[in-house]
Design a protein around this motif. Structure first.
Motif, PDB file in Angstrom:
ATOM      1  N   VAL A  99       0.863  -1.187   0.000  1.00 33.19           N
ATOM      2  CA  VAL A  99       0.000   0.000   0.000  1.00 33.19           C
ATOM      3  C   VAL A  99       0.901   1.239   0.000  1.00 33.19           C
ATOM      4  N   PRO A 100       0.551   2.243  -0.793  1.00 35.83           N
ATOM      5  CA  PRO A 100       1.363   3.473  -0.791  1.00 35.83           C
ATOM      6  C   PRO A 100       1.509   4.049   0.624  1.00 35.83           C
ATOM      7  N   ASP A 101       2.694   4.524   0.917  1.00 37.98           N
ATOM      8  CA  ASP A 101       3.005   5.055   2.244  1.00 37.98           C
ATOM      9  C   ASP A 101       2.000   6.102   2.714  1.00 37.98           C
ATOM     10  N   GLN A 102       1.643   7.024   1.839  1.00 35.32           N
ATOM     11  CA  GLN A 102       0.738   8.096   2.218  1.00 35.32           C
ATOM     12  C   GLN A 102      -0.628   7.551   2.636  1.00 35.32           C
ATOM     13  N   GLN A 103      -1.058   6.476   1.999  1.00 33.14           N
ATOM     14  CA  GLN A 103      -2.356   5.901   2.307  1.00 33.14           C
ATOM     15  C   GLN A 103      -2.350   5.251   3.685  1.00 33.14           C
ATOM     16  N   ILE A 104      -1.338   4.431   3.963  1.00 32.52           N
ATOM     17  CA  ILE A 104      -1.216   3.801   5.289  1.00 32.52           C
ATOM     18  C   ILE A 104      -1.131   4.885   6.359  1.00 32.52           C
ATOM     19  N   PHE A 105      -0.340   5.912   6.112  1.00 30.03           N
ATOM     20  CA  PHE A 105      -0.183   7.000   7.071  1.00 30.03           C
ATOM     21  C   PHE A 105      -1.526   7.652   7.374  1.00 30.03           C
ATOM     22  N   ALA A 106      -2.324   7.914   6.343  1.00 25.05           N
ATOM     23  CA  ALA A 106      -3.634   8.546   6.526  1.00 25.05           C
ATOM     24  C   ALA A 106      -4.563   7.650   7.337  1.00 25.05           C
ATOM     25  N   TRP A 107      -4.524   6.352   7.116  1.00 23.49           N
ATOM     26  CA  TRP A 107      -5.368   5.417   7.859  1.00 23.49           C
ATOM     27  C   TRP A 107      -4.921   5.314   9.307  1.00 23.49           C
ATOM     28  N   VAL A 108      -3.620   5.219   9.519  1.00 23.25           N
ATOM     29  CA  VAL A 108      -3.088   5.065  10.878  1.00 23.25           C
ATOM     30  C   VAL A 108      -3.378   6.306  11.709  1.00 23.25           C
ATOM     31  N   ASN A 109      -3.254   7.464  11.118  1.00 24.17           N
ATOM     32  CA  ASN A 109      -3.453   8.716  11.845  1.00 24.17           C
ATOM     33  C   ASN A 109      -4.901   9.167  11.894  1.00 24.17           C
ATOM     34  N   GLY A 110      -5.809   8.384  11.318  1.00 29.55           N
ATOM     35  CA  GLY A 110      -7.218   8.717  11.371  1.00 29.55           C
ATOM     36  C   GLY A 110      -7.648   9.825  10.427  1.00 29.55           C
ATOM     37  N   MET A 111      -6.777  10.200   9.505  1.00 32.75           N
ATOM     38  CA  MET A 111      -7.133  11.227   8.526  1.00 32.75           C
ATOM     39  C   MET A 111      -8.173  10.681   7.548  1.00 32.75           C
ATOM     40  N   PRO A 123     -10.628   6.878   7.018  1.00 29.49           N
ATOM     41  CA  PRO A 123     -10.920   5.556   7.561  1.00 29.49           C
ATOM     42  C   PRO A 123     -10.325   4.487   6.642  1.00 29.49           C
ATOM     43  N   PRO A 124      -9.822   3.417   7.214  1.00 27.36           N
ATOM     44  CA  PRO A 124      -9.306   2.354   6.352  1.00 27.36           C
ATOM     45  C   PRO A 124     -10.459   1.627   5.676  1.00 27.36           C
ATOM     46  N   PRO A 125     -10.233   1.100   4.480  1.00 30.11           N
ATOM     47  CA  PRO A 125     -11.280   0.306   3.843  1.00 30.11           C
ATOM     48  C   PRO A 125     -11.554  -0.951   4.669  1.00 30.11           C
ATOM     49  N   ALA A 126     -12.699  -1.540   4.463  1.00 27.35           N
ATOM     50  CA  ALA A 126     -13.134  -2.689   5.269  1.00 27.35           C
ATOM     51  C   ALA A 126     -12.106  -3.812   5.303  1.00 27.35           C
ATOM     52  N   ASP A 127     -11.442  -4.080   4.185  1.00 29.93           N
ATOM     53  CA  ASP A 127     -10.476  -5.184   4.173  1.00 29.93           C
ATOM     54  C   ASP A 127      -9.201  -4.869   4.957  1.00 29.93           C
ATOM     55  N   PHE A 128      -9.005  -3.614   5.327  1.00 29.32           N
ATOM     56  CA  PHE A 128      -7.868  -3.245   6.170  1.00 29.32           C
ATOM     57  C   PHE A 128      -8.287  -2.977   7.605  1.00 29.32           C
ATOM     58  N   ASP A 129      -9.566  -2.928   7.855  1.00 34.53           N
ATOM     59  CA  ASP A 129     -10.065  -2.644   9.202  1.00 34.53           C
ATOM     60  C   ASP A 129     -10.120  -3.943  10.002  1.00 34.53           C
ATOM     61  N   THR A 130      -8.945  -4.457  10.285  1.00 35.37           N
ATOM     62  CA  THR A 130      -8.803  -5.733  10.987  1.00 35.37           C
ATOM     63  C   THR A 130      -8.329  -5.485  12.418  1.00 35.37           C
ATOM     64  N   GLU A 131      -8.351  -6.528  13.210  1.00 32.78           N
ATOM     65  CA  GLU A 131      -7.853  -6.393  14.584  1.00 32.78           C
ATOM     66  C   GLU A 131      -6.385  -5.971  14.585  1.00 32.78           C
ATOM     67  N   LEU A 132      -5.593  -6.542  13.706  1.00 34.57           N
ATOM     68  CA  LEU A 132      -4.171  -6.187  13.660  1.00 34.57           C
ATOM     69  C   LEU A 132      -3.983  -4.730  13.264  1.00 34.57           C
ATOM     70  N   ARG A 175      -4.719  -2.617  16.130  1.00 31.59           N
ATOM     71  CA  ARG A 175      -3.575  -2.643  17.065  1.00 31.59           C
ATOM     72  C   ARG A 175      -2.490  -1.674  16.618  1.00 31.59           C
ATOM     73  N   LEU A 176      -2.244  -1.621  15.323  1.00 28.89           N
ATOM     74  CA  LEU A 176      -1.254  -0.685  14.780  1.00 28.89           C
ATOM     75  C   LEU A 176      -1.670   0.748  15.078  1.00 28.89           C
ATOM     76  N   ARG A 177      -2.941   1.070  14.837  1.00 28.98           N
ATOM     77  CA  ARG A 177      -3.431   2.423  15.105  1.00 28.98           C
ATOM     78  C   ARG A 177      -3.327   2.753  16.601  1.00 28.98           C
TER      79      ARG A 177
END
Length: 66
Positions: A30-42, A44-53, A56-58
């Motif tokens: 996944v592009p760095d900017q996208q992961i960063f936006a999901w982790v920082n709550g900028m 929401p992650p798509p459903a397939d990334f909204d996992t328990e793990l 935990r990262l967030r």
């Protein structure tokens, strides 16, 4: 992404299952900017990334551990 994923992996590697490791490896595609936006709550992650793990990262980063 070393700062986002690397610190999380370093802190949790021993407790990750094979499935968790596979999921974490998939995050590297996944592009760095996208992961960063999901982790920082900028964004929401798509459903397939909204996992328990991923949650935990967030949480890891929201607590300032990363």
């Amino acid at each position: 992404m070393d700062l986002v994923l690397g610190r999380f992996a370093d802190a949790n590697l021993a407790s990750l299952s094979d499935g968790d490791l596979g999921e974490l490896e998939g995050w590297l595609d996944v592009p760095d900017q996208q992961i960063f936006a999901w982790v920082n709550g900028m964004e929401p992650p798509p459903a397939d990334f909204d996992t328990e793990l991923f949650r935990r990262l967030r949480e890891f980063h929201s607590k300032g551990e990363g």
